[in-house]
Design a protein around this motif. Sequence first.
Motif, PDB file in Angstrom:
ATOM      1  N   GLY A 144      49.834  25.010  20.112  1.00  0.00           N
ATOM      2  CA  GLY A 144      48.730  25.914  20.394  1.00  0.00           C
ATOM      3  C   GLY A 144      49.277  27.248  20.846  1.00  0.00           C
ATOM      4  N   THR A 145      48.659  27.810  21.847  1.00  0.00           N
ATOM      5  CA  THR A 145      49.081  29.097  22.380  1.00  0.00           C
ATOM      6  C   THR A 145      49.912  28.886  23.629  1.00  0.00           C
ATOM      7  N   GLU A 146      51.011  29.624  23.729  1.00  0.00           N
ATOM      8  CA  GLU A 146      51.867  29.529  24.902  1.00  0.00           C
ATOM      9  C   GLU A 146      51.147  30.115  26.118  1.00  0.00           C
ATOM     10  N   VAL A 147      51.129  29.363  27.185  1.00  0.00           N
ATOM     11  CA  VAL A 147      50.600  29.858  28.452  1.00  0.00           C
ATOM     12  C   VAL A 147      51.793  30.349  29.255  1.00  0.00           C
ATOM     13  N   LYS A 148      51.799  31.639  29.562  1.00  0.00           N
ATOM     14  CA  LYS A 148      52.926  32.238  30.279  1.00  0.00           C
ATOM     15  C   LYS A 148      52.791  32.102  31.785  1.00  0.00           C
ATOM     16  N   ALA A 149      51.560  32.243  32.279  1.00  0.00           N
ATOM     17  CA  ALA A 149      51.385  32.233  33.735  1.00  0.00           C
ATOM     18  C   ALA A 149      49.925  32.015  34.105  1.00  0.00           C
ATOM     19  N   ILE A 150      49.742  31.562  35.319  1.00  0.00           N
ATOM     20  CA  ILE A 150      48.429  31.480  35.937  1.00  0.00           C
ATOM     21  C   ILE A 150      48.227  32.809  36.666  1.00  0.00           C
ATOM     22  N   THR A 151      47.002  33.300  36.717  1.00  0.00           N
ATOM     23  CA  THR A 151      46.760  34.560  37.429  1.00  0.00           C
ATOM     24  C   THR A 151      45.681  34.381  38.494  1.00  0.00           C
ATOM     25  N   TYR A 152      45.670  35.302  39.423  1.00  0.00           N
ATOM     26  CA  TYR A 152      44.601  35.363  40.425  1.00  0.00           C
ATOM     27  C   TYR A 152      43.449  36.250  39.944  1.00  0.00           C
ATOM     28  N   SER A 153      43.643  36.925  38.831  1.00  0.00           N
ATOM     29  CA  SER A 153      42.664  37.877  38.335  1.00  0.00           C
ATOM     30  C   SER A 153      41.308  37.194  38.116  1.00  0.00           C
ATOM     31  N   ASN A 154      40.307  37.675  38.800  1.00  0.00           N
ATOM     32  CA  ASN A 154      38.933  37.182  38.680  1.00  0.00           C
ATOM     33  C   ASN A 154      38.817  35.673  38.909  1.00  0.00           C
ATOM     34  N   MET A 155      39.735  35.092  39.666  1.00  0.00           N
ATOM     35  CA  MET A 155      39.682  33.661  39.971  1.00  0.00           C
ATOM     36  C   MET A 155      38.468  33.383  40.851  1.00  0.00           C
ATOM     37  N   GLN A 156      37.729  32.335  40.485  1.00  0.00           N
ATOM     38  CA  GLN A 156      36.551  31.954  41.255  1.00  0.00           C
ATOM     39  C   GLN A 156      36.512  30.446  41.420  1.00  0.00           C
ATOM     40  N   VAL A 157      36.250  30.011  42.645  1.00  0.00           N
ATOM     41  CA  VAL A 157      36.044  28.596  42.934  1.00  0.00           C
ATOM     42  C   VAL A 157      34.697  28.491  43.636  1.00  0.00           C
ATOM     43  N   HIS A 158      33.760  27.829  42.987  1.00  0.00           N
ATOM     44  CA  HIS A 158      32.424  27.624  43.551  1.00  0.00           C
ATOM     45  C   HIS A 158      32.308  26.159  43.956  1.00  0.00           C
ATOM     46  N   ASN A 159      32.146  25.943  45.253  1.00  0.00           N
ATOM     47  CA  ASN A 159      32.065  24.582  45.758  1.00  0.00           C
ATOM     48  C   ASN A 159      30.882  24.499  46.716  1.00  0.00           C
ATOM     49  N   THR A 160      29.707  24.294  46.142  1.00  0.00           N
ATOM     50  CA  THR A 160      28.485  24.188  46.939  1.00  0.00           C
ATOM     51  C   THR A 160      27.804  22.863  46.588  1.00  0.00           C
ATOM     52  N   GLU A 161      26.735  22.560  47.279  1.00  0.00           N
ATOM     53  CA  GLU A 161      25.991  21.336  46.965  1.00  0.00           C
ATOM     54  C   GLU A 161      25.437  21.378  45.550  1.00  0.00           C
ATOM     55  N   GLU A 162      25.093  22.569  45.071  1.00  0.00           N
ATOM     56  CA  GLU A 162      24.494  22.713  43.747  1.00  0.00           C
ATOM     57  C   GLU A 162      25.506  22.730  42.608  1.00  0.00           C
ATOM     58  N   LYS A 163      26.688  23.261  42.869  1.00  0.00           N
ATOM     59  CA  LYS A 163      27.660  23.380  41.780  1.00  0.00           C
ATOM     60  C   LYS A 163      29.088  23.305  42.282  1.00  0.00           C
ATOM     61  N   HIS A 164      29.933  22.785  41.408  1.00  0.00           N
ATOM     62  CA  HIS A 164      31.374  22.690  41.651  1.00  0.00           C
ATOM     63  C   HIS A 164      32.029  23.179  40.367  1.00  0.00           C
ATOM     64  N   GLU A 165      32.395  24.446  40.365  1.00  0.00           N
ATOM     65  CA  GLU A 165      32.962  25.007  39.145  1.00  0.00           C
ATOM     66  C   GLU A 165      34.073  25.996  39.454  1.00  0.00           C
ATOM     67  N   ILE A 166      34.913  26.180  38.431  1.00  0.00           N
ATOM     68  CA  ILE A 166      36.111  27.005  38.565  1.00  0.00           C
ATOM     69  C   ILE A 166      36.191  27.951  37.374  1.00  0.00           C
ATOM     70  N   PHE A 167      36.609  29.187  37.647  1.00  0.00           N
ATOM     71  CA  PHE A 167      36.961  30.165  36.630  1.00  0.00           C
ATOM     72  C   PHE A 167      38.375  30.635  36.946  1.00  0.00           C
ATOM     73  N   VAL A 168      39.266  30.533  35.979  1.00  0.00           N
ATOM     74  CA  VAL A 168      40.653  30.997  36.198  1.00  0.00           C
ATOM     75  C   VAL A 168      41.153  31.619  34.907  1.00  0.00           C
ATOM     76  N   ILE A 169      41.887  32.708  35.046  1.00  0.00           N
ATOM     77  CA  ILE A 169      42.451  33.406  33.890  1.00  0.00           C
ATOM     78  C   ILE A 169      43.921  33.045  33.782  1.00  0.00           C
ATOM     79  N   ILE A 170      44.312  32.663  32.565  1.00  0.00           N
ATOM     80  CA  ILE A 170      45.720  32.373  32.288  1.00  0.00           C
ATOM     81  C   ILE A 170      46.260  33.450  31.359  1.00  0.00           C
ATOM     82  N   ASP A 171      47.507  33.799  31.588  1.00  0.00           N
ATOM     83  CA  ASP A 171      48.187  34.815  30.779  1.00  0.00           C
ATOM     84  C   ASP A 171      48.833  34.108  29.581  1.00  0.00           C
ATOM     85  N   ILE A 172      48.511  34.613  28.392  1.00  0.00           N
ATOM     86  CA  ILE A 172      49.070  33.996  27.178  1.00  0.00           C
ATOM     87  C   ILE A 172      50.022  34.947  26.477  1.00  0.00           C
TER      88      ILE A 172
END
Length: 172
Positions: A144-172
């Motif tokens: 597939g595509t090479e993943v070079k690194a994990i980034t903090y750019s626009n990283m979001q962790v939502h951990n509430t009673e209503e939702k548990h979701e993550i957004f993370v940007i990876i550098d390719i």
Amino acid sequence: MPPLSAESVTFKKLFTVSFENVATMPDIASVHIRIFDLDHTADVQLHSWGDDIKEAFEQVAMAMFGYMTEIEYVEMLDKQSIEAQGEDIESLLFHFLDEWLFLFSAEPFFIARKIKITEFDEENFRIKAVGYGEEFDLDKHPQGTEVKAITYSNMQVHNTEEKHEIFVIIDI
């Protein structure tokens, strides 16, 4: 186009061409620079969710591996364990994914089909997890595509009673 002179010309800060030796290099006048500084997105945003934050973490790691190869070709023949620690939930996510990326990028070149978090300490930001998969093999696994690194750019962790979701940007 103005005639070339013994001065430097900069093209969009990509590189500098010097024309000081034009007299000794007669063919230099016929050189055509055909480049542009184009914007290019070299990142991918992963989005995961789960019934709890632990499942959302597991899912985002599997999404990263799914970007590296077609995950249905990965058999669960082996397992690898990782531990990660952070100073907050975002740095924990970063280190968690970075540990999995390291296992893929260096020996044993491990690619996981399934990730199971065995310990998740939300107060002290520590994770222990096991990945089930195998050694990456180009004869078996489509690249597939090479993943070079994990980034903090626009990283979001939502951990509430209503939702548990993550957004993370990876550098390719």
